[in-house]
Design a protein around this motif. Structure first.
Motif, PDB file in Angstrom:
ATOM      1  N   HIS A  90       0.939  -1.310  -0.157  1.00  0.00           N
ATOM      2  CA  HIS A  90      -0.129   0.087  -0.029  1.00  0.00           C
ATOM      3  C   HIS A  90       0.907   1.255   0.216  1.00  0.00           C
ATOM      4  O   HIS A  90       1.878   1.362   0.674  1.00  0.00           O
ATOM      5  CB  HIS A  90      -0.942  -0.056   1.281  1.00  0.00           C
ATOM      6  N   VAL A  91       0.403   2.171  -0.704  1.00  0.00           N
ATOM      7  CA  VAL A  91       1.093   3.593  -0.590  1.00  0.00           C
ATOM      8  C   VAL A  91      -0.214   4.409  -0.409  1.00  0.00           C
ATOM      9  O   VAL A  91      -1.434   4.020  -0.317  1.00  0.00           O
ATOM     10  CB  VAL A  91       1.573   4.132  -2.244  1.00  0.00           C
ATOM     11  N   ALA A  92       0.260   5.842   0.089  1.00  0.00           N
ATOM     12  CA  ALA A  92      -0.721   6.811   0.183  1.00  0.00           C
ATOM     13  C   ALA A  92      -1.557   7.210  -0.926  1.00  0.00           C
ATOM     14  O   ALA A  92      -0.938   6.788  -2.103  1.00  0.00           O
ATOM     15  CB  ALA A  92      -0.390   8.088   0.893  1.00  0.00           C
ATOM     16  N   GLN A  93      -2.838   7.332  -0.801  1.00  0.00           N
ATOM     17  CA  GLN A  93      -3.836   7.604  -2.008  1.00  0.00           C
ATOM     18  C   GLN A  93      -2.985   8.465  -3.170  1.00  0.00           C
ATOM     19  O   GLN A  93      -3.133   8.541  -4.342  1.00  0.00           O
ATOM     20  CB  GLN A  93      -5.154   8.119  -1.732  1.00  0.00           C
ATOM     21  N   ASN A  94      -2.412   9.617  -2.533  1.00  0.00           N
ATOM     22  CA  ASN A  94      -2.037  10.586  -3.409  1.00  0.00           C
ATOM     23  C   ASN A  94      -0.395  10.396  -3.867  1.00  0.00           C
ATOM     24  O   ASN A  94       0.213  11.321  -4.542  1.00  0.00           O
ATOM     25  CB  ASN A  94      -2.098  12.109  -2.744  1.00  0.00           C
ATOM     26  N   SER A  95       0.032   9.328  -3.467  1.00  0.00           N
ATOM     27  CA  SER A  95       1.392   9.027  -3.752  1.00  0.00           C
ATOM     28  C   SER A  95       1.546   8.793  -5.255  1.00  0.00           C
ATOM     29  O   SER A  95       0.949   8.653  -6.136  1.00  0.00           O
ATOM     30  CB  SER A  95       1.846   7.543  -3.189  1.00  0.00           C
ATOM     31  N   GLU A 153       1.431  11.695   5.695  1.00  0.00           N
ATOM     32  CA  GLU A 153       2.213  12.702   5.993  1.00  0.00           C
ATOM     33  C   GLU A 153       3.665  12.437   5.386  1.00  0.00           C
ATOM     34  O   GLU A 153       4.528  13.333   5.435  1.00  0.00           O
ATOM     35  CB  GLU A 153       2.499  12.964   7.728  1.00  0.00           C
ATOM     36  N   GLY A 154       4.018  11.470   4.813  1.00  0.00           N
ATOM     37  CA  GLY A 154       5.173  11.546   3.919  1.00  0.00           C
ATOM     38  C   GLY A 154       6.342  10.958   4.861  1.00  0.00           C
ATOM     39  O   GLY A 154       7.514  10.870   4.406  1.00  0.00           O
ATOM     40  N   ASP A 155       6.152  10.372   6.053  1.00  0.00           N
ATOM     41  CA  ASP A 155       7.251   9.777   6.738  1.00  0.00           C
ATOM     42  C   ASP A 155       7.841   8.688   6.368  1.00  0.00           C
ATOM     43  O   ASP A 155       8.853   8.242   6.643  1.00  0.00           O
ATOM     44  CB  ASP A 155       6.842   9.779   8.342  1.00  0.00           C
ATOM     45  N   ALA A 156       6.827   7.649   5.743  1.00  0.00           N
ATOM     46  CA  ALA A 156       7.263   6.405   4.861  1.00  0.00           C
ATOM     47  C   ALA A 156       6.415   6.412   3.630  1.00  0.00           C
ATOM     48  O   ALA A 156       5.465   7.314   3.288  1.00  0.00           O
ATOM     49  CB  ALA A 156       6.732   5.375   5.887  1.00  0.00           C
ATOM     50  N   GLN A 172     -11.763   3.758   1.272  1.00  0.00           N
ATOM     51  CA  GLN A 172     -11.801   5.194   1.815  1.00  0.00           C
ATOM     52  C   GLN A 172     -10.961   6.121   0.962  1.00  0.00           C
ATOM     53  O   GLN A 172     -11.003   7.207   1.099  1.00  0.00           O
ATOM     54  CB  GLN A 172     -11.888   5.182   2.980  1.00  0.00           C
ATOM     55  N   LYS A 173     -10.172   5.706   0.115  1.00  0.00           N
ATOM     56  CA  LYS A 173      -9.260   6.211  -0.618  1.00  0.00           C
ATOM     57  C   LYS A 173      -8.194   7.164   0.209  1.00  0.00           C
ATOM     58  O   LYS A 173      -7.497   8.296   0.111  1.00  0.00           O
ATOM     59  CB  LYS A 173      -9.763   7.365  -1.553  1.00  0.00           C
ATOM     60  N   VAL A 174      -7.854   6.263   1.400  1.00  0.00           N
ATOM     61  CA  VAL A 174      -6.775   6.491   2.202  1.00  0.00           C
ATOM     62  C   VAL A 174      -5.377   5.914   1.734  1.00  0.00           C
ATOM     63  O   VAL A 174      -4.426   6.765   1.513  1.00  0.00           O
ATOM     64  CB  VAL A 174      -7.090   6.140   3.622  1.00  0.00           C
ATOM     65  N   PHE A 175      -5.483   4.916   1.515  1.00  0.00           N
ATOM     66  CA  PHE A 175      -4.554   3.908   0.994  1.00  0.00           C
ATOM     67  C   PHE A 175      -4.673   3.764  -0.714  1.00  0.00           C
ATOM     68  O   PHE A 175      -5.883   3.804  -0.903  1.00  0.00           O
ATOM     69  CB  PHE A 175      -4.214   2.735   1.706  1.00  0.00           C
TER      70      PHE A 175
END
Length: 284
Positions: A90-95, A153-156, A172-175
């Motif tokens: 998984h990555v952040a939705q906006n990654s 928050e981009g820490d990982a 939920q479009k978080v990941f």
């Protein structure tokens, strides 16, 4: 009444334990089975076994093998889930990362060192032929909530966690889910402290008999898919997929499996040596 403290992750895999506790099955055998949730996962349970905080744990195979070799005075007493764990990548939705290949050299969120999310990052890296010494970096995030914060928050940059537990966060479009990394071995075992095993074999047998009777018939429980979906915030179609993919076990982990897990962990430089089967397991 004999009190037994047992730990596990707060996930659908462990619903059978809650059903048997709620039914009073252990109390009828003179056992007060006290379940303790460990959202931080295997690393936290290894620590709890070492300290005596818990007597038993439902724990990831690779994590407990690593920790026993590192000195945890515990033994595997049974496989609990025979099938692999499907770890979602998984990555952040906006990654900006779109594929697992894009993650080379970036930072993996892990619950703690020695956890499944940590060890499986090595398996994931090996699957993509990365350099395990230079292409892996880690950020400790403790649990799933910490992963949400860390990735957002981009820490990982990425996070490996059980695919179905993270599916609501994808919905939920978080990941964003960009791949899978199945564990190359049976995923969950039941482990117990050696001192507890030596003085409580009949109690352990009673506990295993009760849980095994339930897991062997788990899929036949009426509306079990609806129960899981409601209790763990899942879509019913996802639960039905998970049920198809998951098989429990009621047997002691076999020697060939234990040898193979050790071989792979050793090749990944996660353990410093391999040990005999009887150093890791106990027949109750």
């Amino acid at each position: 009444m004999k009190t037994v403290n047992i730990g596990g992750v707060p996930e659908h895999f462990n619903l059978a334990w809650h059903l048997t506790i709620d039914s009073g099955a252990y109390e009828k055998q003179g056992i007060n089975l006290n379940w303790i949730d460990y959202p931080e996962g295997t690393g936290a349970m290894c620590k709890a076994l070492r300290s005596g905080e818990i007597d038993m744990a439902v724990i990831l195979t690779e994590g407990i093998i690593k920790d026993i070799i590192a000195g945890n005075p515990s033994k595997i007493i049974q496989t609990y889930v025979q099938t692999p764990l499907i770890w979602g990548v998984h990555v952040a939705q906006n990654s900006n990362y779109k594929t697992s290949e894009d993650l080379k050299g970036t930072k993996a969120a892990i619950s703690r060192y020695g956890s499944g999310s940590h060890l499986m990052a090595y398996v994931h890296a090996k699957n993509h032929n990365w350099d395990l010494k230079t292409d892996l970096n880690f950020e400790i995030i403790n649990d799933l909530n910490g992963a949400v914060k860390g990735l957002t928050e981009g820490d990982a940059d990425y996070f490996l966690w059980e695919k179905f537990m993270t599916k609501p966060l994808v919905d939920q479009k978080v990941f964003r889910h960009i791949g899978d990394c199945p564990s190359p071995w049976p995923c969950f075992v039941i482990a117990a402290r050696e001192d507890f095993i030596s003085s409580n074999s009949s109690t352990i047998k009673s506990i295993l008999n009760i849980i095994n009777n339930t897991t062997s018939e788990f899929k036949d429980i009426p509306s079990i898919d609806k129960t899981i979906a409601h209790q763990y915030n899942q879509k019913i179609e996802d639960v039905q997929d998970w049920l198809k993919l998951t098989e429990s076990s009621q047997q002691l982990t076999d020697e060939a499996t234990v040898i193979e897990v050790q071989k792979q962990l050793f090749a990944l430089d996660i353990i410093p040596k391999t040990v005999d089967y009887n150093k890791l397991t106990a027949l109750i």
